[in-house]
Design a protein around this motif. Structure first.
Motif, short mmCIF file in Angstrom:
data_model
loop_
_atom_site.label_atom_id
_atom_site.label_comp_id
_atom_site.label_asym_id
_atom_site.label_seq_id
_atom_site.Cartn_x
_atom_site.Cartn_y
_atom_site.Cartn_z
N UNK A 94 -34.21 -8.49 -0.69
CA UNK A 94 -32.90 -7.86 -0.89
C UNK A 94 -32.28 -7.59 0.49
N UNK A 95 -30.98 -7.34 0.48
CA UNK A 95 -30.25 -7.12 1.72
C UNK A 95 -30.09 -5.61 1.91
N UNK A 96 -30.41 -5.10 3.08
CA UNK A 96 -30.27 -3.66 3.30
C UNK A 96 -28.89 -3.36 3.86
N UNK A 97 -28.32 -2.19 3.50
CA UNK A 97 -26.97 -1.85 3.98
C UNK A 97 -26.84 -1.91 5.50
N UNK A 98 -27.92 -1.62 6.23
CA UNK A 98 -27.83 -1.63 7.70
C UNK A 98 -27.53 -3.03 8.26
N UNK A 99 -27.86 -4.08 7.48
CA UNK A 99 -27.60 -5.46 7.94
C UNK A 99 -26.12 -5.83 7.83
N UNK A 100 -25.38 -5.08 7.02
CA UNK A 100 -24.01 -5.51 6.69
C UNK A 100 -23.02 -4.37 6.89
N UNK A 101 -23.29 -3.53 7.90
CA UNK A 101 -22.48 -2.32 8.07
C UNK A 101 -20.99 -2.61 8.30
N UNK A 102 -20.68 -3.69 9.01
CA UNK A 102 -19.26 -4.00 9.27
C UNK A 102 -18.51 -4.30 7.97
N UNK A 103 -19.13 -5.12 7.14
CA UNK A 103 -18.47 -5.46 5.86
C UNK A 103 -18.37 -4.23 4.95
N UNK A 104 -19.41 -3.43 4.92
CA UNK A 104 -19.37 -2.23 4.08
C UNK A 104 -18.28 -1.27 4.55
N UNK A 105 -18.10 -1.19 5.87
CA UNK A 105 -17.09 -0.27 6.43
C UNK A 105 -15.67 -0.65 5.99
N UNK A 106 -15.46 -1.92 5.65
CA UNK A 106 -14.12 -2.35 5.22
C UNK A 106 -13.79 -1.85 3.80
N UNK A 107 -14.81 -1.38 3.08
CA UNK A 107 -14.63 -0.86 1.71
C UNK A 107 -13.73 -1.77 0.88
N UNK A 108 -14.14 -3.01 0.78
CA UNK A 108 -13.30 -3.99 0.08
C UNK A 108 -13.78 -4.29 -1.33
N UNK A 109 -14.96 -3.79 -1.70
CA UNK A 109 -15.45 -4.02 -3.07
C UNK A 109 -15.85 -2.72 -3.72
N UNK A 110 -15.46 -2.61 -4.97
CA UNK A 110 -15.73 -1.39 -5.74
C UNK A 110 -16.31 -1.77 -7.09
N UNK A 111 -17.02 -0.82 -7.67
CA UNK A 111 -17.63 -1.06 -8.98
C UNK A 111 -17.37 0.18 -9.82
N UNK A 112 -17.09 -0.01 -11.07
CA UNK A 112 -17.11 1.10 -12.02
C UNK A 112 -16.83 0.59 -13.41
N UNK A 113 -17.40 1.29 -14.40
CA UNK A 113 -17.08 0.97 -15.78
C UNK A 113 -17.66 -0.34 -16.27
N UNK A 114 -17.46 -0.56 -17.56
CA UNK A 114 -17.88 -1.82 -18.20
C UNK A 114 -16.74 -2.31 -19.09
#
Length: 263
Positions: A94-114
């Motif tokens: 699996x990919x750990x958040x520390x490997x992708x901090x730049x992309x996570x910082x852009x907050x470009x993907x969200x999840x909620x609901x079904x």
């Protein structure tokens, strides 16, 4: 393309012979007779080529079969390529958040609901994405991370997710053709039959030029799942698939968006 056959001396296991209890009941319950037979044939074949196939449940085998119209040879070739990719690209599984901090910082993907079928909903904002300064692989890892998060949110028996790609405010600074094609490859080749539906909303005219470049790389199965939504029919179109209580607030629903890393 080479034809795959089990090694000599290895016969196909009988149909009731399965290695896992993880999902098999569900896989076999919803499968046609042809699928049940082919799951078994494909399992024997891929396990003879790559013993790590034994770790995989029947639902995954079935997704690869369905992605290749139940052609065992093609599905097996696709699946073995996926295993090879996973061992090299995601060696820790699996990919750990520390490997992708730049992309996570852009907050470009969200999840909620079904949605109404119980599929998790993700919303991606194209105007928040910029080409990764750490190179293409970092963005691909982000895509893998996001897909893992989505899959982990699926209720038992559900294999697909629904995505809304919001292109509002997108400009050439966000245009990352290599990134888009990399994400498409990961989705189509390594997570087949995971996308249930993709709504593209607020697509500006400029984006359509880039879309024309991407479109030839999208396989026919995926093309059928993509819907461009007219802005004036946005809420009514989304409500066909998503109950108002599960719809993001920004589209007139009741749920707040949660960044994918916090989901």
């Amino acid at each position: 393309m080479e034809t795959l056959t089990p090694e000599p001396g290895k016969s196909s296991p009988p149909l009731d012979h399965h290695h896992h209890s993880k999902h098999d009941g569900a896989a076999l319950k919803d499968s046609t007779e042809a699928e049940v037979t082919k799951i078994s044939l494909m399992r024997a074949l891929v396990e003879s080529r790559d013993p790590s196939s034994k770790e995989v449940d029947d639902l995954m085998i079935r997704r690869f079969l369905r992605a290749r119209d139940l052609d065992v040879d093609k599905a097996s070739t696709m699946f073995l390529k996926y295993l090879k990719w996973k061992h090299s690209f995601v060696p820790n599984c699996s990919v750990s958040p520390s490997e992708i901090s730049d992309d996570l910082a852009q907050e470009k993907m969200y999840v909620q609901g079904v949605d109404k079928k119980g599929r998790p909903i993700t919303v991606a904002f194209a105007a928040k994405h910029f080409q990764n300064k750490n190179g293409l692989d970092a963005f691909k890892r982000y895509v893998v991370f996001a897909l893992e998060k989505l899959c982990s949110r699926m209720p038992a028996g559900e294999e697909k997710f629904l995505a809304i790609a919001d292109i509002k405010g997108w400009g050439y600074a966000n245009s990352d053709l290599r990134g888009y094609l990399g994400a498409l490859t990961i989705l189509q080749d390594y997570h087949p039959e995971r996308l249930g539906k993709l709504f593209i909303v607020h697509a500006p005219y400029m984006f359509m030029k880039v879309w024309k470049l991407i479109y030839p790389f999208i396989d026919d199965n995926t093309k059928k799942k993509i819907v461009f939504v007219e802005t004036k029919k946005l809420k009514s179109t989304l409500l066909e698939e998503i109950d108002e209580s599960q719809l993001p607030e920004i589209y007139g629903g009741q749920l707040a968006l949660v960044p994918i890393q916090d989901s």
